[in-house]
Design an enzyme around this catalytic site. Structure first.
Site, PDB file in Angstrom:
ATOM      1  N   GLY A  51       0.810  -1.205   0.000  1.00 15.00           N
ATOM      2  CA  GLY A  51       0.000   0.000   0.000  1.00 15.00           C
ATOM      3  C   GLY A  51       0.844   1.254   0.000  1.00 15.00           C
ATOM      4  N   GLY A  54       6.779   3.604  -1.676  1.00 13.97           N
ATOM      5  CA  GLY A  54       8.171   3.546  -1.275  1.00 13.97           C
ATOM      6  C   GLY A  54       8.588   2.157  -0.842  1.00 13.97           C
ATOM      7  N   TYR A 150     -12.472  -3.928  -6.705  1.00 13.81           N
ATOM      8  CA  TYR A 150     -11.732  -5.165  -6.908  1.00 13.81           C
ATOM      9  C   TYR A 150     -11.826  -5.619  -8.364  1.00 13.81           C
ATOM     10  CZ  TYR A 150     -10.180  -9.994  -6.311  1.00 13.81           C
ATOM     11  OH  TYR A 150      -9.514 -11.195  -6.422  1.00 13.81           O
TER      12      TYR A 150
END
Length: 246
Positions: A51, A54, A150
């Site tokens: 999520g 980085g 989804y």
């Protein structure tokens, strides 16, 4: 895999369920497998929250370092399946939409881009690398009213796979998508899984009479990672017990 040296695969979301089965099946084909999970620990394991963009980038960098500089196969399996009813607040509904697409689609795109860039810079003869995306039957059939996000994410993953296959086949980069239907990835057994998905009634829509097992999806993924012929690149493989036939 065509490489003479022992190839390395990175499998996301491989701490349990389908991902763990895929990792084991690919490992059985002679690969070194680097496993990923949100809180995974152990040798050849990298923890990362997909999520977070980085952390996703760091996952790739750490996996490449662990592999000695090269990943030969990327399996994008990690995902979330969380309901977001349309009668939620705007802020909540949008936040869930963004989270679902970030983890189920954007992180897979981010890792795929890094893999393709590596394979373009460091091609191998005859195959540079293989990408296997675990999508869903929802990409074509849609999903429940609480899972617009989804279905959209999985449809995007299929489209991305086809695009990569068409764009880079000439460079020896192969891409495949697998679209499972209901798959019992629970630890408790099929009875608990059926209950979590609304009860045994869902079997009425599956001509095979049962949901898929993780080992079945893993067998398809291992085939794509190791044995699928180059001419098969761009293929989307269904595994849904004939509950949706395209």
């Amino acid at each position: 895999m065509e490489n003479a040296a022992r190839p390395t695969a990175l499998v996301t979301g491989s701490s349990r369920g389908i991902g763990a089965a895929i990792a084991s099946a690919i490992e059985a084909r002679g690969f070194r497998v680097i496993r990923h999970g949100t809180r995974i620990e152990g040798t050849d394991c990298v923890a990362a929250d997909l999520g977070d963009a980085g952390e996703t980038a760091l996952l790739w960098d750490r996996a490449v370092d662990m592999a000695g500089g090269r990943i030969d196969v990327l399996v994008n399996n990690a995902g979330v399946f969380e309901a977001s009813p349309i009668d939620n607040t705007d802020a909540y509904w949008l936040a869930e939409w963004e989270r679902c697409l970030r983890i189920n689609l954007t992180s897979a795109a981010q890792l795929s881009r890094l893999a393709v860039r590596q394979w373009l810079k460091e091609p191998r003869d005859p195959m540079a690398g293989r990408l296997v995306n675990i999508a869903s039957r929802a990409a074509y059939r849609g999903d429940s009213p609480d899972h617009w996000h989804y279905a959209a994410a999985k449809a995007g993953e299929v489209a991305m796979t086809k695009t990569i296959a068409r764009a880079y086949a000439g460079h020896g980069i192969l891409a495949f998508a697998i679209c499972p239907g209901f798959t019992d990835s629970s630890q408790e057994g099929s009875g608990d899984y059926l209950a979590s998905r609304g009860g045994p009634g869902l079997l009425a829509d599956i001509p095979l009479g049962r949901v898929a097992e993780p080992a079945e999806i893993a067998a398809i993924a291992a085939f794509c990672a190791a044995d699928a012929p180059p001419s098969m690149t761009g293929a989307v493989l269904d595994a849904n017990g004939a509950s949706y036939v395209r």
